[in-house]
Design an enzyme around this catalytic site. Structure first.
Site, PDB file in Angstrom:
ATOM      1  CG  ASP A   6      -1.717   1.154   1.494  1.00 17.10           C
ATOM      2  OD1 ASP A   6      -2.200   1.745   0.509  1.00 17.10           O
ATOM      3  OD2 ASP A   6      -1.895   1.527   2.676  1.00 17.10           O
ATOM      4  CG  ASP A   8      -1.915   7.512   0.754  1.00 17.17           C
ATOM      5  OD1 ASP A   8      -0.920   8.185   0.441  1.00 17.17           O
ATOM      6  OD2 ASP A   8      -2.938   7.444   0.047  1.00 17.17           O
ATOM      7  CG  ASP A 137      -2.208   2.430   6.489  1.00 13.77           C
ATOM      8  OD1 ASP A 137      -2.492   2.057   5.327  1.00 13.77           O
ATOM      9  OD2 ASP A 137      -2.420   3.595   6.883  1.00 13.77           O
TER      10      ASP A 137
HETATM   11 MG   LIG Z   1      -2.890   3.072   3.528  1.00 11.18          MG
END
Ligand SMILES: [Mg+2]
Length: 194
Positions: A6, A8, A137
């Site tokens: 991922d 961000d 996240d």
């Molecule tokens: Mg993310």
């Protein structure tokens, strides 16, 4: 082994980028220090009257492009590549995509080189992307399909909730140990089936 990574909150530092711009734009307004963030969605932790202003900050032109890399992330991606892992960057654009989509491409080119833009998968539904591991996240990732990947949670203050306590956590300080463990567990499960 194919690893989906991922952007961000994993390789691009969205949270500190937001805080920096928020405090520069509204020096007298309320803010939540990074270590006190406890919701995945930034706006969820801000009071009702500030939510729209918060959202405006990360829709501004230049916001995504100038995010700093998260320490160790870029090096980890190169190292995975050197180790022969197949690495793709798998990221969801904002619903308000006008600046975000192009700037994610630019970010990858500026921080990893133009060749990595070919490894950028942009989708709002990561369950449709095939891979062995997704490093992300976001605590819970759902979509139209049953994912082929195992979700390894990139550890952040805002995702330390009880509902995901069963998931493996990783940072760029321990990623090799965690991936080795996931892979050997997966390999063991496979050999039990054979
Ligand atoms: Mg993310």
């Amino acid at each position: 082994m194919r690893i989906l990574v991922d952007m961000d909150g994993v390789i691009a530092d969205f949270e500190h980028g937001f805080l920096e711009d928020w405090r520069a734009t509204y020096p007298d307004k309320f803010y939540i220090p990074f270590e006190e963030r406890n919701t995945f969605q930034l706006t969820d932790q801000y009071p009702e009257d500030l939510k729209a202003l918060v959202g405006q900050i990360y829709c501004e032109p230049g916001f995504f492009r100038k995010l700093n890399p998260i320490a160790g992330g870029i090096e980890a991606l190169w190292e995975m590549d050197r180790l022969g892992l197949e690495v793709f960057i798998c990221t969801s654009p904002l619903k308000i995509y006008q600046n975000c989509v192009i700037e994610k491409y630019i970010w990858v080119e500026e921080n990893l080189g133009v060749a990595w833009t070919k490894r950028l998968v942009m989708t709002r539904d990561k369950t449709l992307v095939r891979g062995d591991i997704l490093i992300d996240d976001k605590p819970v990732i759902e979509g139209a399909d049953v994912p082929a990947w195992e979700h390894v949670l990139y550890d952040q203050p805002y995702n330390r909730t009880a509902e995901v306590s069963h998931k493996r956590r990783l940072t760029w300080a321990n990623w090799k140990e965690v991936l080795w463990e996931v892979n050997s567990v997966a390999g063991h499960a496979q050999s039990q089936k054979d």
